[in-house]
Scaffold this active site. Structure first.
Site, PDB file in Angstrom:
ATOM      1  N   THR A  28     -16.204 -38.789  22.216  1.00  0.00           N
ATOM      2  CA  THR A  28     -16.082 -40.731  22.676  1.00  0.00           C
ATOM      3  C   THR A  28     -15.837 -41.086  21.078  1.00  0.00           C
ATOM      4  OG1 THR A  28     -18.635 -40.522  23.325  1.00  0.00           O
ATOM      5  CG2 THR A  28     -16.975 -39.985  24.327  1.00  0.00           C
TER       6      THR A  28
ATOM      7  N   LYS B 169     -21.393 -32.631  19.806  1.00  0.00           N
ATOM      8  CA  LYS B 169     -21.978 -31.653  19.922  1.00  0.00           C
ATOM      9  C   LYS B 169     -22.690 -31.069  21.178  1.00  0.00           C
ATOM     10  CE  LYS B 169     -24.705 -32.758  15.955  1.00  0.00           C
ATOM     11  NZ  LYS B 169     -23.916 -34.478  15.290  1.00  0.00           N
TER      12      LYS B 169
ATOM     13  N   ARG C 209     -14.689 -44.650  39.312  1.00  0.00           N
ATOM     14  CA  ARG C 209     -16.345 -44.377  40.136  1.00  0.00           C
ATOM     15  C   ARG C 209     -17.305 -44.975  39.107  1.00  0.00           C
ATOM     16  NH1 ARG C 209     -19.528 -40.628  37.728  1.00  0.00           N
ATOM     17  NH2 ARG C 209     -18.483 -39.568  35.819  1.00  0.00           N
TER      18      ARG C 209
ATOM     19  N   GLU D 262     -17.169 -45.595  25.719  1.00  0.00           N
ATOM     20  CA  GLU D 262     -17.219 -44.504  25.121  1.00  0.00           C
ATOM     21  C   GLU D 262     -15.774 -44.240  25.960  1.00  0.00           C
ATOM     22  OE1 GLU D 262     -20.166 -41.679  24.628  1.00  0.00           O
ATOM     23  OE2 GLU D 262     -22.242 -42.948  25.219  1.00  0.00           O
TER      24      GLU D 262
ATOM     25  N   PHE E 250     -26.947 -36.843  36.988  1.00  0.00           N
ATOM     26  CA  PHE E 250     -26.879 -35.133  37.442  1.00  0.00           C
ATOM     27  C   PHE E 250     -28.563 -34.917  37.436  1.00  0.00           C
ATOM     28  CE2 PHE E 250     -22.785 -37.760  36.053  1.00  0.00           C
ATOM     29  CZ  PHE E 250     -21.833 -37.206  37.115  1.00  0.00           C
TER      30      PHE E 250
ATOM     31  N   ASP F 123     -26.624 -66.044  43.924  1.00  0.00           N
ATOM     32  CA  ASP F 123     -26.580 -65.794  43.115  1.00  0.00           C
ATOM     33  C   ASP F 123     -27.248 -64.560  42.780  1.00  0.00           C
ATOM     34  OD1 ASP F 123     -27.755 -68.994  41.190  1.00  0.00           O
ATOM     35  OD2 ASP F 123     -28.503 -69.111  43.069  1.00  0.00           O
TER      36      ASP F 123
ATOM     37  N   LEU G 105     -10.154 -40.017  24.436  1.00  0.00           N
ATOM     38  CA  LEU G 105      -9.217 -39.200  23.991  1.00  0.00           C
ATOM     39  C   LEU G 105      -8.422 -38.001  24.018  1.00  0.00           C
ATOM     40  CD1 LEU G 105      -9.832 -42.257  22.455  1.00  0.00           C
ATOM     41  CD2 LEU G 105      -8.016 -42.146  20.811  1.00  0.00           C
TER      42      LEU G 105
ATOM     43  N   ASP H 121     -25.948 -63.744  49.881  1.00  0.00           N
ATOM     44  CA  ASP H 121     -26.506 -63.864  48.831  1.00  0.00           C
ATOM     45  C   ASP H 121     -25.754 -64.937  47.843  1.00  0.00           C
ATOM     46  OD1 ASP H 121     -29.039 -64.689  47.501  1.00  0.00           O
ATOM     47  OD2 ASP H 121     -28.216 -63.142  46.264  1.00  0.00           O
TER      48      ASP H 121
END
Ligand code: ADP
Ligand code: RBF
Ligand code: MG
Length: 429
Positions: free
Chosen positions: A303, A297, A384, A359, A389, A15, A362, A13
């Site tokens: 992040t 928290k 991924r 996000e 979850f 669009d 580091l 397909d």
């Protein structure tokens, strides 16, 4: 009946599957209908327009009129004319969907015969391809290809008596590819809408869906053989087609399937985690903004969110998902070097966020926050799709595993091409 594992043809397909036109079309529809029936909210129009996707223009217009009870207000033909007038493809840069170039380029290289089966009319297709620069970059950077060059045959909506969800266009594509009706299961169809999936399945083809509809509507894709978050995640070998060769396994990190995801689970049993080096690394730079206040928290994983608005065009080139790369702070007093970074770029399905976010986590400890500081992130690899979850513990475990994939891939020097970015890595500049 379609049989998986035996495909040797691919049918696409256009669009919403290969090119990102849906948002442009929806905007036009909303702005036209809004002026016609004041009592309908933009939300309702958008919602209905979404459900009409995948059909030929007049069929979509007819369904829209029914859904929004526009009888007596406007005729489907007139609505279509008004929308078409609004839709100026001239000068618009139509982006290709994330992963489309990689998929087409790979199938072409593997000599898999390919068909385009679009609900768009031949005239409209020509307009889209001409006035819009839909050049797909091949692996050879200097070469730019037109999208249509990939296809052995092209079938348009005005070449059939009945459009999707009727199977006729797929019958036509098969005929032109030289595939007999009883061999329909040898064709793998790529679709983004429920109407398209219905058509493909009614034709007896195998069908992969990459939904362009919102997550709440994923139930509508049930009849597809497999539903993926993006074209990046397609596993061709599950359909008997050649397996992508660009995923790199990280043999020190074991694979465990995610739980609680709404999409169909992958059938193959993978042993190790893996990543996909991006063909073009992506630099995202901006001030660190306040996020949802959950990272440290709730998850113990801070992040440093970047504002998506000024970076929209850049991140739209990427499938929503989990990536890794590097980050550096640019403030004069805050220069702390280069840090390995894993990041989610998307909607965080576990929290069902309505807005996209960027996000980056580091991978080192900082003594202080660095809100408002300029952060530059270099995205180098895809890990991924974003998942849901069943528990927050599982989400945390998975994010930590993403960090491990990043650390291991970089420790083992599995990402080539970093030297081309030596300017970016030079923090003293
Ligand atoms: P928010 O929801 O506002 O983004 P978080 O709980 O995610 O809040 O914390 C993110 C903030 O924590 C960042 O903006 C940054 O100032 C600080 N921070 C401290 N260490 C890190 C790290 N290793 N990675 C990312 N951000 C960090
Ligand atoms: N959120 C999800 O809902 N699903 C995910 O699969 C997911 N993966 C993530 C992977 C990494 C590496 C990071 C840093 C975050 C991920 N998150 C995911 C985002 C997480 O929900 C988000 O950072 C917090 O909600 C803080 O806003
Ligand atoms: Mg954050």
């Amino acid at each position: 009946m379609s049989s998986q594992n035996e495909c040797s043809f691919a049918i696409f397909d256009l669009d919403g599957t290969l090119i990102n036109t849906e948002a442009i079309v929806d905007d036009a529809v909303v702005s036209v209908v809004k002026t016609m029936k004041k009592s309908i909210s933009e939300r309702e129009i958008f919602d209905a327009a979404e459900d009409c996707r995948g059909q030929r223009p007049l069929d979509a217009s007819t369904e829209l009129c029914e859904k929004l009870s526009l009888n007596g207000v406007v005729e489907p033909v007139e609505l279509l004319t008004k929308c078409s007038e609004k839709l100026q493809w001239d000068g618009i840069d139509i982006p290709d969907m994330p992963g489309a170039a990689r998929l087409l380029e790979f199938l072409k290289r593997k000599k898999v015969p390919m068909a385009l089966a679009t609900s768009t009319s031949a005239k409209e297709l020509e307009k889209k391809m001409k006035s819009a620069t839909v050049n797909i970059k091949s692996s050879d950077k200097s070469k730019k290809k037109n999208l249509l060059e990939y296809f052995d045959v092209i079938c348009c909506g005005d070449e059939v008596a009945r459009g999707k969800p009727d199977p006729e266009i797929f019958h036509l594509a098969m005929e032109r590819l030289g595939v007999k009706r009883e061999d329909a299961g040898r064709c793998l169809v790529f679709e983004d809408t429920p109407h398209g999936v219905s058509a493909a399945k009614a034709a007896g083809c195998c069908c992969v869906a990459v939904p362009s509809l919102r997550r709440e509507k994923f139930d509508m894709y049930k009849s597809a053989d497999r539903v993926y978050h993006s074209l990046m995640d397609v596993e061709l070998e599950d359909f008997g087609l050649p397996k992508f060769e660009d995923w790199r396994e990280v043999k020190t990190v074991e694979f465990v399937a995610e739980d609680g995801d709404v999409l169909s689970a992958s059938s193959r049993t993978r042993k190790y985690e893996r990543f996909l080096k991006l063909e073009q690394f992506l630099e995202l730079t901006g001030p660190v903004i306040r996020g949802f206040g959950r990272g440290s928290k709730m998850l113990g994983i801070p992040t440093a969110n970047l504002d998506v608005v000024p970076l929209k065009q850049q991140i739209d080139k990427l499938a929503p998902g989990i990536y890794f790369g590097f980050a550096k702070l640019l403030g004069e007093n805050k220069k702390t070097g280069i840090h390995r970074t894993v990041m989610s770029i998307g909607y965080n399905p576990f929290f069902n966020d309505k807005r996209k976010s960027i996000e980056p986590w580091l991978l080192r400890e900082f003594e202080e926050d660095f809100y408002d500081e300029t952060l530059s992130v270099l995205v180098v690899a895809y890990v991924r799709a974003e998942c849901n979850f069943t528990t927050v513990e599982n989400l945390i475990r998975r994010i930590k595993k993403d960090a491990k994939v990043c650390e291991e891939a970089l420790d083992l020097d599995l990402v080539e091409g970093l030297d081309e970015w030596s300017d970016w890595f030079d923090v003293n500049r």
